[in-house]
Design a protein around this motif. Sequence first.
Motif, PDB file in Angstrom:
ATOM      1  N   GLU A 116       0.725  -1.127  -0.067  1.00 34.96           N
ATOM      2  CA  GLU A 116       0.069  -0.026   0.056  1.00 34.96           C
ATOM      3  C   GLU A 116       0.938   1.318   0.027  1.00 34.96           C
ATOM      4  OE1 GLU A 116      -2.602  -0.556   3.380  1.00 34.96           O
ATOM      5  OE2 GLU A 116      -4.219  -1.663   2.160  1.00 34.96           O
ATOM      6  N   THR A 117       2.088   1.080   0.128  1.00 36.18           N
ATOM      7  CA  THR A 117       2.954   2.439   0.519  1.00 36.18           C
ATOM      8  C   THR A 117       2.975   2.990  -0.941  1.00 36.18           C
ATOM      9  OG1 THR A 117       5.130   1.076   0.411  1.00 36.18           O
ATOM     10  CG2 THR A 117       4.096   1.668   2.346  1.00 36.18           C
ATOM     11  N   PHE A 118       3.273   1.887  -2.147  1.00 31.30           N
ATOM     12  CA  PHE A 118       3.196   2.480  -3.382  1.00 31.30           C
ATOM     13  C   PHE A 118       2.036   2.189  -4.188  1.00 31.30           C
ATOM     14  CE2 PHE A 118       5.666  -1.520  -2.784  1.00 31.30           C
ATOM     15  CZ  PHE A 118       5.264  -2.425  -3.725  1.00 31.30           C
ATOM     16  N   ALA A 119       1.041   2.123  -3.579  1.00 29.30           N
ATOM     17  CA  ALA A 119      -0.387   2.159  -4.193  1.00 29.30           C
ATOM     18  C   ALA A 119      -0.577   0.941  -5.336  1.00 29.30           C
ATOM     19  CB  ALA A 119      -0.519   3.277  -5.016  1.00 29.30           C
ATOM     20  N   LEU A 120      -0.175  -0.269  -4.914  1.00 27.24           N
ATOM     21  CA  LEU A 120      -0.087  -1.509  -5.432  1.00 27.24           C
ATOM     22  C   LEU A 120      -1.572  -2.015  -5.466  1.00 27.24           C
ATOM     23  CD1 LEU A 120       1.614  -3.315  -7.324  1.00 27.24           C
ATOM     24  CD2 LEU A 120       1.934  -4.905  -5.171  1.00 27.24           C
ATOM     25  N   SER A 121      -2.138  -2.210  -6.738  1.00 26.62           N
ATOM     26  CA  SER A 121      -3.514  -2.888  -6.964  1.00 26.62           C
ATOM     27  C   SER A 121      -3.227  -4.477  -6.574  1.00 26.62           C
ATOM     28  CB  SER A 121      -4.123  -2.851  -8.004  1.00 26.62           C
ATOM     29  OG  SER A 121      -4.490  -1.360  -8.045  1.00 26.62           O
ATOM     30  N   ILE A 122      -3.253  -5.303  -5.557  1.00 28.00           N
ATOM     31  CA  ILE A 122      -3.095  -6.571  -5.277  1.00 28.00           C
ATOM     32  C   ILE A 122      -3.965  -7.558  -6.088  1.00 28.00           C
ATOM     33  CG2 ILE A 122      -2.907  -8.413  -3.520  1.00 28.00           C
ATOM     34  CD1 ILE A 122      -1.996  -5.990  -1.667  1.00 28.00           C
TER      35      ILE A 122
END
Length: 274
Positions: A116-122
Amino acid sequence: MIKVRTVIDWLDAYAPFQFAASWDNSGLQVGDPEAPVDRLLVALDITQATLEEAHRLGCQCLVAHHPLIFQPVKSVRTDAYPGKLIHRAVRDGIHLVAAHTNLDAAIEGTNRVLAETFALSITGPMEREPRWDGHERYGGMGCIGSLDQAERFSEFVDRLSAVLAPARLRAVGDPERRVRRVAVCSGSGGSLLQAALAAACDVFVTGDLKYHEARYAQEEGLNLVDVGHFASERLMVAPLADHLALRAQRERAALSVYKAERERDPFWYPEPDV
């Protein structure tokens, strides 16, 4: 006033201990499950610094991600690690609880927080245990996802460096390569290199990478970012403390929850002469 057992139950609701790896030693490490608790400190590690902070704050419980005790203890010597920390915890009445690989595998655990620190869409985990599939709290080990849009690898590293400052990152790969698909494993993730390659990821973000792992990834065309073990997992302290504080509030329990402020990465880097 709640008991240590209650704290363990609340941790189990957030990151079930049944998710822990077979080699792990999560749970109550030192202390009495029936002891009362009204002040609690959350930290990454159990160290002299965090025990001192817990003592100064009047905490009866220290919840850490990393266990103090991994292997059977043959003696508890007060002049050697880990005996001196066990002795101090007992002397100061501080009960020690670890939430380790169960927290790594939890849906809101260490890997998701790092991603979430680099806005990854999991989109899914790097590795999963089939028997826990379908469990609402299970997220698997590591995670894989995509950035909103492709960017140069150098830009990605700079962005990650900014959010994890003051950590010093190490990168492997072509700075100009466009990257979008990213694998993440907090802590030490070298064993998941093959999983990142099999998932056709452009970048693998983890910590504690070894030289030959870096060479292997370079030859296979997988970019790496080693953010360090401490930086990759210290992020979990705040959300875990918030969860415990919120649960206490919801249960109307008299529990003050603190986030460790004194722990630091054991590695430091001398400034080069200019």
